[in-house]
Design an enzyme around this catalytic site. Structure first.
Site, short mmCIF file in Angstrom:
data_model
loop_
_atom_site.label_atom_id
_atom_site.label_comp_id
_atom_site.label_asym_id
_atom_site.label_seq_id
_atom_site.Cartn_x
_atom_site.Cartn_y
_atom_site.Cartn_z
CG HIS A 23 -2.06 -0.94 1.13
ND1 HIS A 23 -3.38 -0.60 1.36
CD2 HIS A 23 -2.09 -2.27 0.85
CE1 HIS A 23 -4.15 -1.65 1.22
NE2 HIS A 23 -3.39 -2.68 0.92
CG ASP A 119 -4.69 2.62 2.37
OD1 ASP A 119 -5.80 2.06 2.47
OD2 ASP A 119 -3.71 2.08 1.84
#
Length: 459
Positions: A23, A119
């Site tokens: 990520h 995120d």
């Protein structure tokens, strides 16, 4: 850990990274592109010290500042052994961790944050951004299919049964436009099965409810890959932007001399026949158990398929005795391989993968069919799309490697007629992917919209 040189800033963007898996690395790649496109914008990148130390080179642009944040693990904490534990501890502590870190960064530079780019897991950023009078832009690390599963979680739960014993797991999600071939059992854990009360399941559920409030949601994909889902998500979200495949964008700015290949994989594959090689790689997190590693090795050796196998050194002891010696001329087993470059090579015939989103997209970008062995999360969903939606590969029977099952998959993809169809379909998707990142392509235009969302201010 921060850069001392500061740009004359028009706006201040806080990047909140999820410090697990791939990520943070993807979010950094996007941040670098944004920073290059808007040199007068200050980007403050927040992640744990462990994550940051593995990500950041010495040549950062002057308008990116790097901030280490706490990992959320209480002092003296004793782990129970669950692989999700560090992740869940961080998610619980993340709101307070990021609040303090952002306040400190604002004080350091004397400028309030105008945009929170986070995120998507960080659903709480919606309220934080509202409090700070900033905009919220969210990054989803998967594809449109998994994003849809989380945005429509309540609808899915209300529409399908959740009792695995009555056979409803085989039912499809045809009530969601674009998911007609996706089965209930393909959905990620936490949607209708698994521990629905876990921290991670709760995070994903809250995320799905919060994302429609985001000023923009973007992901590493391209619109043409999932047209129907793209149009559907555009109706659910304020701005829905596909800006990938990022691997194609990054490769256009690199020369071959910059590609790391410490084990000579690229030299090896140059000597192989067209579309003949199997590449086996399961990402940084997942590894098949010993019995399945044995089945992979036996299948490769039996079928005499040329191969590159990326396998951690600690797992090489699980290979059959004498396997490396017997297959020395047939293939290579390495602890790390330049996956993107291998998948672009004309000799590559099939990618044997866990079906994580980045791997699927890299295979699509290279026009390479797949054999999927899902483990968790969106893997089953992606594997199903590979097999039934895009028809560019197969998923292992019962989702695990057996020697016989793996041999049949290799034969099907590399030898049989439907394998040729998979290759043709994969090539068509590759062409669409390259078009998306070319001048005036859909992903290039979407990146401009993302930049506009991120650097605009509410003043």
């Amino acid at each position: 850990m921060a850069n001392t040189d500061q740009p004359t800033t028009d706006s201040h963007v806080a990047i909140l990274a999820f410090p697990f898996g791939s990520h943070a690395g993807i979010l950094l790649a996007v941040t670098r592109r944004l920073a290059s496109a808007s040199p007068t914008t200050l980007f403050s990148f927040f992640s744990t010290s462990q994550s940051n130390s593995s990500l950041f080179p010495s040549d950062l642009p002057s308008n990116i500042r790097v901030h280490d944040v706490a990992d959320g693990i209480p002092e003296g904490y004793v782990f129970s052994g669950s692989p999700h534990e560090p992740l869940e501890l961080f998610l619980v502590a993340a709101p307070e961790i990021f609040r303090k870190a952002i306040a400190s960064a604002e004080s350091d530079v004397g400028k309030k944050v105008t945009c929170m780019l986070t995120d998507a897991f960080f659903w709480f950023a919606s309220d934080m951004a509202a409090e700070m009078k900033a905009i919220w832009v969210a990054f989803w690390a998967g594809g449109a299919n998994s994003l849809s599963a989380h945005i429509y979680t309540d609808l899915i739960r209300d529409t399908v049964c959740v009792n695995e014993e009555d056979g409803c797991m085989e039912g499809t999600l045809g009530f969601i436009s674009g998911m007609e071939k996706i089965r209930v059992k393909d959905t990620p854990e936490g949607v209708v099965f698994g521990n629905l009360d876990s921290v991670f399941s709760d995070t994903l559920h809250r995320m799905g409810l919060a994302l429609p409030r985001a000023d923009a949601v973007f992901l590493n994909s391209f619109e043409e890959l999932e047209n129907t889902l793209t149009n559907n998500l555009k109706s659910e979200l304020k701005r829905y932007l596909n800006i990938g495949p990022l691997a194609l964008l990054s490769s256009t700015s690199q020369t071959d001399t910059l590609v790391q290949d410490p084990h000579g994989c690229l030299d090896w594959i140059k000597k192989q026949g067209t579309a003949s090689v199997a590449y086996i790689g399961f990402g940084t997190v997942a590894t098949p158990p010993p019995g399945e590693l044995l089945a992979i090795a036996e299948g490769l050796e039996s079928r005499k398929v040329p191969f590159v196998w990326s396998l951690k050194e600690k797992n090489m002891v699980q290979l059959p005795k004498g396997f490396l010696e017997r297959t020395r001329e047939q293939g290579i087993v390495v602890p790390w391989a330049p996956q993107v470059e291998l998948l672009k090579h004309e000799a590559m015939g099939v990618f044997v993968s866990h079906a994580g989103w980045n791997s699927v997209l890299e295979s699509v970008s290279g026009g390479v069919p797949m054999i999927c062995r899902p483990f968790f999360g969106d893997h089953r969903l992606n594997g199903r799309a590979v097999e039934a939606v895009w028809e560019i590969g197969v998923t292992l029977i019962d989702g695990v490697f057996t020697r016989d099952g793996f041999e049949k998959c290799l034969d099907r993809v590399l030898v049989q007629d439907d394998g040729k169809k998979m290759k043709s379909n994969a090539k068509k998707l590759r062409e669409q992917a390259h078009k998306a990142v070319s001048e005036n392509g859909s992903s290039v235009e979407n990146f401009k919209r993302l930049l506009d969302a991120v650097v605009s201010t509410l003043n």
